[in-house]
Design a protein around this motif. Structure first.
Motif, PDB file in Angstrom:
ATOM      1  N   ASN A  11       0.809  -1.066   0.241  1.00 23.56           N
ATOM      2  CA  ASN A  11       0.075  -0.036  -0.066  1.00 23.56           C
ATOM      3  C   ASN A  11       1.055   1.090   0.084  1.00 23.56           C
ATOM      4  O   ASN A  11       0.492   2.055  -0.722  1.00 23.56           O
ATOM      5  CB  ASN A  11      -0.999   0.023   1.294  1.00 23.56           C
ATOM      6  CG  ASN A  11      -2.065   1.197   1.081  1.00 23.56           C
ATOM      7  OD1 ASN A  11      -2.527   1.293  -0.047  1.00 23.56           O
ATOM      8  ND2 ASN A  11      -2.227   1.701   2.264  1.00 23.56           N
ATOM      9  N   ILE A  12       2.021   1.089   0.852  1.00 24.59           N
ATOM     10  CA  ILE A  12       2.902   2.390   0.689  1.00 24.59           C
ATOM     11  C   ILE A  12       3.380   2.656  -0.583  1.00 24.59           C
ATOM     12  O   ILE A  12       3.434   3.781  -0.991  1.00 24.59           O
ATOM     13  CB  ILE A  12       3.913   2.236   2.005  1.00 24.59           C
ATOM     14  CG1 ILE A  12       3.362   2.215   3.304  1.00 24.59           C
ATOM     15  CG2 ILE A  12       5.039   3.274   1.744  1.00 24.59           C
ATOM     16  CD1 ILE A  12       4.311   1.828   4.325  1.00 24.59           C
ATOM     17  N   PRO A  17       4.367   9.196  -4.104  1.00 25.85           N
ATOM     18  CA  PRO A  17       4.838   9.789  -5.343  1.00 25.85           C
ATOM     19  C   PRO A  17       5.653   9.041  -6.375  1.00 25.85           C
ATOM     20  O   PRO A  17       6.573   8.428  -6.109  1.00 25.85           O
ATOM     21  CB  PRO A  17       5.102  11.058  -4.929  1.00 25.85           C
ATOM     22  CG  PRO A  17       5.664  10.953  -3.456  1.00 25.85           C
ATOM     23  CD  PRO A  17       5.082   9.561  -3.046  1.00 25.85           C
ATOM     24  N   ARG A  18       5.248   9.207  -7.570  1.00 25.99           N
ATOM     25  CA  ARG A  18       6.109   8.703  -8.696  1.00 25.99           C
ATOM     26  C   ARG A  18       7.281   9.655  -8.906  1.00 25.99           C
ATOM     27  O   ARG A  18       7.362  10.824  -8.814  1.00 25.99           O
ATOM     28  CB  ARG A  18       5.443   8.431  -9.874  1.00 25.99           C
ATOM     29  CG  ARG A  18       4.277   7.386  -9.680  1.00 25.99           C
ATOM     30  CD  ARG A  18       4.801   6.135  -9.500  1.00 25.99           C
ATOM     31  NE  ARG A  18       3.667   5.184  -9.147  1.00 25.99           N
ATOM     32  CZ  ARG A  18       3.509   4.433  -8.311  1.00 25.99           C
ATOM     33  NH1 ARG A  18       4.643   4.404  -7.477  1.00 25.99           N
ATOM     34  NH2 ARG A  18       2.741   3.369  -8.054  1.00 25.99           N
ATOM     35  N   THR A  19       8.520   9.314  -9.544  1.00 23.90           N
ATOM     36  CA  THR A  19       9.475   9.800 -10.003  1.00 23.90           C
ATOM     37  C   THR A  19       9.731   9.820 -11.419  1.00 23.90           C
ATOM     38  O   THR A  19       9.229   8.742 -12.002  1.00 23.90           O
ATOM     39  CB  THR A  19      10.790   9.996  -9.100  1.00 23.90           C
ATOM     40  OG1 THR A  19      11.599  10.984  -9.482  1.00 23.90           O
ATOM     41  CG2 THR A  19      11.462   8.489  -9.426  1.00 23.90           C
TER      42      THR A  19
END
Length: 61
Positions: A11-12, A17-19
């Motif tokens: 879940n984390i 956030p994506r990079t």
């Protein structure tokens, strides 16, 4: 317990956030070239007792 931890970790990762390469490049430049997240001796000394100061110690070591 293991399964619960695995589920929480999944879940984390899913909500993190994506990079991308542009963001990575900006962060890398900030850390390397701009020396962000580094501290001068004076800044370090503010966190330490006088006996541990790197510059101008006020007490013997």
């Amino acid at each position: 317990m293991r399964d619960e931890l695995q589920s929480r970790l999944t879940n984390i990762y899913a909500t993190a956030p994506r990079t991308n390469s542009k963001a990575y490049g900006i962060a890398s430049d900030g850390l390397k070239a701009q020396e962000e997240m580094t501290f001068s001796d004076e800044e370090i000394d503010k966190f330490l007792p006088a006996a541990l100061h790197r510059r101008h110690p006020q007490a013997p070591r």
